[in-house]
Design a protein around this motif. Sequence first.
Motif, PDB file in Angstrom:
ATOM      1  N   ASN A   1      72.236  47.282  30.970  1.00  0.00           N
ATOM      2  CA  ASN A   1      72.831  46.007  30.568  1.00  0.00           C
ATOM      3  C   ASN A   1      74.205  46.213  29.958  1.00  0.00           C
ATOM      4  OD1 ASN A   1      70.440  44.804  31.309  1.00  0.00           O
ATOM      5  ND2 ASN A   1      69.612  44.792  29.250  1.00  0.00           N
ATOM      6  N   GLU A   2      75.042  45.217  30.103  1.00  0.00           N
ATOM      7  CA  GLU A   2      76.375  45.259  29.515  1.00  0.00           C
ATOM      8  C   GLU A   2      76.276  45.119  27.999  1.00  0.00           C
ATOM      9  OE1 GLU A   2      80.282  42.457  29.574  1.00  0.00           O
ATOM     10  OE2 GLU A   2      79.237  42.766  31.474  1.00  0.00           O
ATOM     11  N   THR A   3      77.136  45.836  27.287  1.00  0.00           N
ATOM     12  CA  THR A   3      77.150  45.762  25.830  1.00  0.00           C
ATOM     13  C   THR A   3      77.664  44.406  25.382  1.00  0.00           C
ATOM     14  OG1 THR A   3      77.505  48.125  25.644  1.00  0.00           O
ATOM     15  CG2 THR A   3      78.119  46.801  23.756  1.00  0.00           C
ATOM     16  N   LYS A   4      76.948  43.787  24.459  1.00  0.00           N
ATOM     17  CA  LYS A   4      77.322  42.468  23.964  1.00  0.00           C
ATOM     18  C   LYS A   4      77.855  42.519  22.536  1.00  0.00           C
ATOM     19  CE  LYS A   4      73.718  40.435  26.810  1.00  0.00           C
ATOM     20  NZ  LYS A   4      72.421  39.773  26.822  1.00  0.00           N
ATOM     21  N   HIS A   5      77.670  43.647  21.860  1.00  0.00           N
ATOM     22  CA  HIS A   5      78.093  43.737  20.459  1.00  0.00           C
ATOM     23  C   HIS A   5      79.577  44.116  20.346  1.00  0.00           C
ATOM     24  CE1 HIS A   5      76.951  47.929  21.420  1.00  0.00           C
ATOM     25  NE2 HIS A   5      77.953  48.227  20.610  1.00  0.00           N
ATOM     26  N   THR A   6      80.108  43.979  19.156  1.00  0.00           N
ATOM     27  CA  THR A   6      81.484  44.391  18.885  1.00  0.00           C
ATOM     28  C   THR A   6      81.568  45.903  19.054  1.00  0.00           C
ATOM     29  OG1 THR A   6      81.735  42.608  17.287  1.00  0.00           O
ATOM     30  CG2 THR A   6      83.306  44.428  17.129  1.00  0.00           C
ATOM     31  N   PRO A   7      82.500  46.382  19.864  1.00  0.00           N
ATOM     32  CA  PRO A   7      82.596  47.828  20.086  1.00  0.00           C
ATOM     33  C   PRO A   7      82.903  48.584  18.790  1.00  0.00           C
ATOM     34  CG  PRO A   7      83.952  46.618  21.654  1.00  0.00           C
ATOM     35  CD  PRO A   7      83.477  45.637  20.637  1.00  0.00           C
ATOM     36  N   GLY A   8      82.393  49.801  18.710  1.00  0.00           N
ATOM     37  CA  GLY A   8      82.679  50.665  17.565  1.00  0.00           C
ATOM     38  C   GLY A   8      84.004  51.376  17.783  1.00  0.00           C
ATOM     39  N   PRO A   9      84.401  52.220  16.877  1.00  0.00           N
ATOM     40  CA  PRO A   9      83.672  52.570  15.667  1.00  0.00           C
ATOM     41  C   PRO A   9      83.763  51.485  14.605  1.00  0.00           C
ATOM     42  CG  PRO A   9      85.753  53.754  15.732  1.00  0.00           C
ATOM     43  CD  PRO A   9      85.646  52.988  17.022  1.00  0.00           C
ATOM     44  N   TRP A  10      82.759  51.485  13.733  1.00  0.00           N
ATOM     45  CA  TRP A  10      82.729  50.545  12.620  1.00  0.00           C
ATOM     46  C   TRP A  10      82.927  51.317  11.329  1.00  0.00           C
ATOM     47  CZ3 TRP A  10      77.648  47.425  13.921  1.00  0.00           C
ATOM     48  CH2 TRP A  10      77.852  46.686  15.089  1.00  0.00           C
ATOM     49  N   GLY A  11      83.589  50.692  10.368  1.00  0.00           N
ATOM     50  CA  GLY A  11      83.819  51.305   9.063  1.00  0.00           C
ATOM     51  C   GLY A  11      83.373  50.377   7.953  1.00  0.00           C
ATOM     52  N   LEU A  12      83.498  50.855   6.722  1.00  0.00           N
ATOM     53  CA  LEU A  12      83.032  50.110   5.549  1.00  0.00           C
ATOM     54  C   LEU A  12      84.150  49.857   4.566  1.00  0.00           C
ATOM     55  CD1 LEU A  12      79.792  52.122   4.733  1.00  0.00           C
ATOM     56  CD2 LEU A  12      79.950  49.892   5.825  1.00  0.00           C
ATOM     57  N   THR A  13      84.077  48.715   3.911  1.00  0.00           N
ATOM     58  CA  THR A  13      84.940  48.388   2.787  1.00  0.00           C
ATOM     59  C   THR A  13      84.041  47.890   1.668  1.00  0.00           C
ATOM     60  OG1 THR A  13      86.665  47.676   4.324  1.00  0.00           O
ATOM     61  CG2 THR A  13      86.928  47.052   2.016  1.00  0.00           C
ATOM     62  N   GLU A  14      84.156  48.508   0.506  1.00  0.00           N
ATOM     63  CA  GLU A  14      83.341  48.096  -0.641  1.00  0.00           C
ATOM     64  C   GLU A  14      84.073  47.007  -1.419  1.00  0.00           C
ATOM     65  OE1 GLU A  14      81.283  50.089  -4.616  1.00  0.00           O
ATOM     66  OE2 GLU A  14      82.465  51.319  -3.269  1.00  0.00           O
ATOM     67  N   HIS A  15      83.343  45.963  -1.787  1.00  0.00           N
ATOM     68  CA  HIS A  15      83.911  44.869  -2.578  1.00  0.00           C
ATOM     69  C   HIS A  15      83.090  44.694  -3.844  1.00  0.00           C
ATOM     70  CE1 HIS A  15      86.553  43.464   0.637  1.00  0.00           C
ATOM     71  NE2 HIS A  15      85.548  43.677   1.462  1.00  0.00           N
ATOM     72  N   THR A  16      83.760  44.477  -4.950  1.00  0.00           N
ATOM     73  CA  THR A  16      83.086  44.198  -6.211  1.00  0.00           C
ATOM     74  C   THR A  16      83.810  43.050  -6.881  1.00  0.00           C
ATOM     75  OG1 THR A  16      82.574  46.533  -6.460  1.00  0.00           O
ATOM     76  CG2 THR A  16      82.326  45.167  -8.406  1.00  0.00           C
ATOM     77  N   GLY A  17      83.039  42.129  -7.413  1.00  0.00           N
ATOM     78  CA  GLY A  17      83.643  41.064  -8.188  1.00  0.00           C
ATOM     79  C   GLY A  17      83.806  39.770  -7.434  1.00  0.00           C
ATOM     80  N   PRO A  18      84.315  38.766  -8.133  1.00  0.00           N
ATOM     81  CA  PRO A  18      84.388  37.416  -7.566  1.00  0.00           C
ATOM     82  C   PRO A  18      85.527  37.235  -6.578  1.00  0.00           C
ATOM     83  CG  PRO A  18      85.243  37.424  -9.797  1.00  0.00           C
ATOM     84  CD  PRO A  18      84.740  38.817  -9.519  1.00  0.00           C
TER      85      PRO A  18
END
Length: 105
Positions: A2-19
């Motif tokens: 099947n064809e890929t339906k998700h957002t292609p990688g690579p994926w990374g992270l960003t940490e958020h804290t606070g309002p």
Amino acid sequence: MNETKHTPGPWGLTEHTGPRDITCRRKHWQVSQTLGGQRGVAIVFGPEAGPNPTGANARLVAAAPDLLAALEAAQCSCSISERESGHITGCWMPDAIAAIAKVKS
């Protein structure tokens, strides 16, 4: 396959804290595509109290494209090897095939 339906990688992270806004007053992680414009994929929140697995959960989500690619490569490699040798590759193959199908459905 099947064809890929998700957002292609690579994926990374960003940490958020606070309002940042009314819904994001506690620490959370944003999972985003790291190539092609930082497209947002998911926001991972943790519990407000108690043990906080948020970072580990976010890393697991961010690793998903790499894990899928590794499973697909293992399936392909084992399938070729199996055809050439006639040996069964092992009890993990049905689980790998099921995991790939779960992603591709």
